[in-house]
Each structure stands twice: as structure tokens, then as C-alpha cells.
Design a protein around this motif. Structure first.
Motif, PDB file in Angstrom:
ATOM      1  N   SER A 107      -8.673   0.882  -0.896  1.00 36.48           N
ATOM      2  CA  SER A 107      -7.967   1.328  -2.196  1.00 36.48           C
ATOM      3  C   SER A 107      -9.061   1.708  -2.983  1.00 36.48           C
ATOM      4  O   SER A 107      -8.927   2.749  -3.782  1.00 36.48           O
ATOM      5  CB  SER A 107      -7.581  -0.113  -2.952  1.00 36.48           C
ATOM      6  OG  SER A 107      -8.471  -0.898  -2.895  1.00 36.48           O
ATOM      7  N   ILE A 141      -9.677   5.347  -2.151  1.00 32.35           N
ATOM      8  CA  ILE A 141      -8.475   6.352  -2.836  1.00 32.35           C
ATOM      9  C   ILE A 141      -8.286   6.021  -3.991  1.00 32.35           C
ATOM     10  O   ILE A 141      -7.719   7.349  -4.489  1.00 32.35           O
ATOM     11  CB  ILE A 141      -7.114   5.512  -1.833  1.00 32.35           C
ATOM     12  CG1 ILE A 141      -7.079   5.706  -0.317  1.00 32.35           C
ATOM     13  CG2 ILE A 141      -5.740   6.094  -2.330  1.00 32.35           C
ATOM     14  CD1 ILE A 141      -6.226   5.029   0.291  1.00 32.35           C
ATOM     15  N   ASP A 142      -8.666   5.417  -4.746  1.00 31.57           N
ATOM     16  CA  ASP A 142      -8.684   5.440  -5.983  1.00 31.57           C
ATOM     17  C   ASP A 142      -9.451   6.623  -6.920  1.00 31.57           C
ATOM     18  O   ASP A 142      -9.239   6.977  -7.775  1.00 31.57           O
ATOM     19  CB  ASP A 142      -8.919   3.956  -6.920  1.00 31.57           C
ATOM     20  CG  ASP A 142      -7.944   2.966  -6.885  1.00 31.57           C
ATOM     21  OD1 ASP A 142      -6.848   3.363  -6.268  1.00 31.57           O
ATOM     22  OD2 ASP A 142      -8.081   1.691  -6.962  1.00 31.57           O
ATOM     23  N   GLY A 194      -8.512   9.869  -3.906  1.00 25.54           N
ATOM     24  CA  GLY A 194      -6.985  10.214  -3.622  1.00 25.54           C
ATOM     25  C   GLY A 194      -6.746  10.037  -2.081  1.00 25.54           C
ATOM     26  O   GLY A 194      -7.668   9.637  -1.230  1.00 25.54           O
ATOM     27  N   ILE A 195      -5.412  10.357  -1.816  1.00 28.46           N
ATOM     28  CA  ILE A 195      -5.055   9.894  -0.491  1.00 28.46           C
ATOM     29  C   ILE A 195      -5.944  10.822   0.742  1.00 28.46           C
ATOM     30  O   ILE A 195      -6.265  10.464   1.707  1.00 28.46           O
ATOM     31  CB  ILE A 195      -3.422  10.361  -0.218  1.00 28.46           C
ATOM     32  CG1 ILE A 195      -2.802   9.415  -1.013  1.00 28.46           C
ATOM     33  CG2 ILE A 195      -3.078  10.322   1.140  1.00 28.46           C
ATOM     34  CD1 ILE A 195      -2.707   7.900  -0.486  1.00 28.46           C
ATOM     35  N   VAL A 252      -8.463   9.572   3.181  1.00 33.50           N
ATOM     36  CA  VAL A 252      -8.452   8.852   4.323  1.00 33.50           C
ATOM     37  C   VAL A 252      -8.908   9.828   5.606  1.00 33.50           C
ATOM     38  O   VAL A 252      -9.320   9.161   6.659  1.00 33.50           O
ATOM     39  CB  VAL A 252      -6.747   8.431   4.497  1.00 33.50           C
ATOM     40  CG1 VAL A 252      -6.376   7.959   5.896  1.00 33.50           C
ATOM     41  CG2 VAL A 252      -6.374   7.822   3.563  1.00 33.50           C
ATOM     42  N   PHE A 309      -2.952   1.416  -0.118  1.00 31.69           N
ATOM     43  CA  PHE A 309      -2.107   2.575  -0.542  1.00 31.69           C
ATOM     44  C   PHE A 309      -0.444   2.167  -0.574  1.00 31.69           C
ATOM     45  O   PHE A 309      -0.139   1.364   0.115  1.00 31.69           O
ATOM     46  CB  PHE A 309      -2.280   4.093   0.321  1.00 31.69           C
ATOM     47  CG  PHE A 309      -1.998   3.597   1.743  1.00 31.69           C
ATOM     48  CD1 PHE A 309      -0.637   3.693   2.247  1.00 31.69           C
ATOM     49  CD2 PHE A 309      -3.095   3.170   2.618  1.00 31.69           C
ATOM     50  CE1 PHE A 309      -0.538   3.558   3.632  1.00 31.69           C
ATOM     51  CE2 PHE A 309      -2.847   3.030   3.914  1.00 31.69           C
ATOM     52  CZ  PHE A 309      -1.542   3.239   4.560  1.00 31.69           C
ATOM     53  N   GLU A 310       0.294   3.029  -1.342  1.00 32.24           N
ATOM     54  CA  GLU A 310       1.633   2.760  -1.300  1.00 32.24           C
ATOM     55  C   GLU A 310       2.307   3.262  -0.302  1.00 32.24           C
ATOM     56  O   GLU A 310       1.854   4.001   0.525  1.00 32.24           O
ATOM     57  CB  GLU A 310       2.144   3.572  -2.621  1.00 32.24           C
ATOM     58  CG  GLU A 310       1.400   3.128  -3.985  1.00 32.24           C
ATOM     59  CD  GLU A 310       1.954   1.933  -4.502  1.00 32.24           C
ATOM     60  OE1 GLU A 310       2.946   1.288  -4.246  1.00 32.24           O
ATOM     61  OE2 GLU A 310       0.985   1.390  -5.118  1.00 32.24           O
ATOM     62  N   HIS A 350       3.475   6.634   0.728  1.00 32.50           N
ATOM     63  CA  HIS A 350       2.460   7.631   1.217  1.00 32.50           C
ATOM     64  C   HIS A 350       2.105   7.384   2.755  1.00 32.50           C
ATOM     65  O   HIS A 350       1.456   8.209   3.354  1.00 32.50           O
ATOM     66  CB  HIS A 350       0.956   7.473   0.600  1.00 32.50           C
ATOM     67  CG  HIS A 350       1.156   7.599  -0.679  1.00 32.50           C
ATOM     68  ND1 HIS A 350       1.267   9.079  -1.491  1.00 32.50           N
ATOM     69  CD2 HIS A 350       1.067   6.932  -1.816  1.00 32.50           C
ATOM     70  CE1 HIS A 350       1.258   8.899  -2.669  1.00 32.50           C
ATOM     71  NE2 HIS A 350       1.074   7.752  -2.996  1.00 32.50           N
ATOM     72  N   GLN A 351       2.819   6.659   3.585  1.00 31.75           N
ATOM     73  CA  GLN A 351       2.702   6.287   4.953  1.00 31.75           C
ATOM     74  C   GLN A 351       2.593   7.607   5.709  1.00 31.75           C
ATOM     75  O   GLN A 351       1.866   7.903   6.528  1.00 31.75           O
ATOM     76  CB  GLN A 351       3.639   5.471   5.350  1.00 31.75           C
ATOM     77  CG  GLN A 351       3.620   4.832   6.945  1.00 31.75           C
ATOM     78  CD  GLN A 351       2.352   4.394   7.173  1.00 31.75           C
ATOM     79  OE1 GLN A 351       1.676   3.440   6.532  1.00 31.75           O
ATOM     80  NE2 GLN A 351       1.566   4.713   8.385  1.00 31.75           N
ATOM     81  N   ILE A 385      -0.306   9.600   5.298  1.00 29.41           N
ATOM     82  CA  ILE A 385      -1.427   8.946   5.600  1.00 29.41           C
ATOM     83  C   ILE A 385      -1.638   9.182   7.328  1.00 29.41           C
ATOM     84  O   ILE A 385      -2.598   9.387   7.910  1.00 29.41           O
ATOM     85  CB  ILE A 385      -1.574   7.555   5.415  1.00 29.41           C
ATOM     86  CG1 ILE A 385      -1.482   7.264   3.892  1.00 29.41           C
ATOM     87  CG2 ILE A 385      -2.371   6.829   6.113  1.00 29.41           C
ATOM     88  CD1 ILE A 385      -2.837   7.328   3.406  1.00 29.41           C
TER      89      ILE A 385
END
Length: 199
Positions: A77, A80-81, A84-85, A88, A122-123, A126-127, A130
Motif C-alpha cells: 500500500s 502504491i500510494d 500508483g498501481i 506493482v 489495493f482495492e 484493481h484486481q 494488477i
């Protein structure tokens, strides 16, 4: 497995802050409340780059291997914060490349390390994104490791002709059309041995 920048260290437990300063690429592990925790420092956020994130992920993966951990969670997290995504991709590539070991040409084969890493932070929406980034990072890392294997292979096993064949074969496996390799003689260099001549 946690990656932590120095400003975020304030949120850590006091015993952790006493022995771990989160300086760039520092590492620390502890066993708290029945759970193994591995911490890798990212240093200050102002100079932090995704290249540093990738290197920190490699360090964390090596540490998990040394600790004989085959299943672990990655708290992503904070990264990612910051990035961003898409970060990953760098995390996963770093983990894969950090675990690289040349396994060929040894009389005693090294035991293969297998692991399962669960990304957190992550939410759920977004799976799919990701998963696509993870898949891409694995493909890139596998090809980088294939090139590393070629570099590490002894010259008596991987001469220029054999290397060319490996490259052509890898190109065909990747679905590339028309991947060809040729060895040629440059002016002023010693001639290639007859047995290496192009067929």
C-alpha cells in the motif's frame, strides 16, 4: 514482507523503531505475535525512485528465501500510494529477479525455491489490472533470467553458434517470425574455428 520509507516509520511499533531506521535497502526481520515480519527500508521519499523499489523488492525476496519462507504477504500500500498501481510491475519484477540463481552446470543441482506471494494494499476493483501487471513482470523477468543463464554458461558449452541457436529457439517460442542469428568474421579478428562455421 513490508517496504517502508522513513516518514512512515512513525506508525511502526516502538520495538521496531528502536532497531530499524528504514534507511534505503536496510533490512530487518522480527517475530511478533506469532507472525514473521520482514522489513526493507526505502529511505527518504524525496529521492525514492521505482528503481529503488525494484531493488528493495529483490532484497526482500532474497531475505524471504534465506528465512525459508515459501508463502508470504507483501504489504504494497505504501508504494502504491506513492507511485500508483503501475508500481506493482516494479515490485514483482524485483522479486523475480532478486531470486535469480544460476542452476546449470553444477554436479549437485541446487534445490529450486518455490514461493507464493500475496499482494496487499489495493482495492478489489484493481484486481484485473494488477494481474495483468504481474503477468507482464513475470514474462519480462523470465526472459532476463534466461539471458543471465546464457551469460553464466561456460564458454565451452555456449560458443557463438550455440548462443545463436538458443536465441533463435527463444524467438520461435515467443512467437517471433523470422528470428535469425548469424555469426560473421570481422576484419582484423582471428578467424572462427571451422567447427563453429555457420551451417
Amino acid at each position: 514482507l513490508r517496504f517502508i520509507a522513513q516518514p512512515a516509520l512513525e506508525s511502526c511499533l516502538e520495538p521496531v523503531r528502536q532497531v530499524f531506521d528504514a534507511s534505503r535497502f536496510s533490512e530487518f526481520h522480527t517475530f511478533l505475535d506469532g507472525v514473521m515480519n520482514v522489513w526493507v527500508g526505502l529511505g527518504d521519499e524525496e529521492t525514492l525512485t521505482l528503481t529503488h523499489v525494484k531493488s528493495a523488492a529483490a532484497i526482500g525476496a532474497k531475505m524471504m528465501r534465506q528465512l525459508k519462507q515459501h508463502e508470504y504477504q507483501i504489504e504494497a500500500s505504501g508504494i502504491i500510494d506513492l507511485y500508483g498501481i503501475d508500481s506493482v510491475y516494479d515490485l514483482c519484477t524485483g522479486i523475480e529477479l532478486g531470486l535469480y540463481q544460476y542452476e546449470g552446470c553444477y554436479s549437485n543441482a541446487k534445490e529450486k525455491y518455490s514461493y507464493t506471494a500475496f499482494l496487499q494494499g489495493f482495492e478489489d476493483q484493481h484486481q484485473p489490472e494488477i494481474q495483468e501487471l504481474v503477468n507482464k513482470s513475470v514474462v519480462v523477468a523470465q526472459n532476463v533470467m534466461m539471458a543471465r543463464d546464457w551469460v553464466n554458461m561456460p564458454g565451452n558449452l555456449l560458443n557463438p553458434i550455440a548462443l545463436a541457436k538458443h536465441v533463435v529457439e527463444a524467438g520461435k517460442e515467443a512467437g517471433s517470425q523470422g528470428c535469425r542469428c548469424r555469426t560473421s568474421q570481422k576484419a582484423g579478428h582471428e578467424p572462427l574455428p571451422e567447427r563453429w562455421a555457420e551451417q
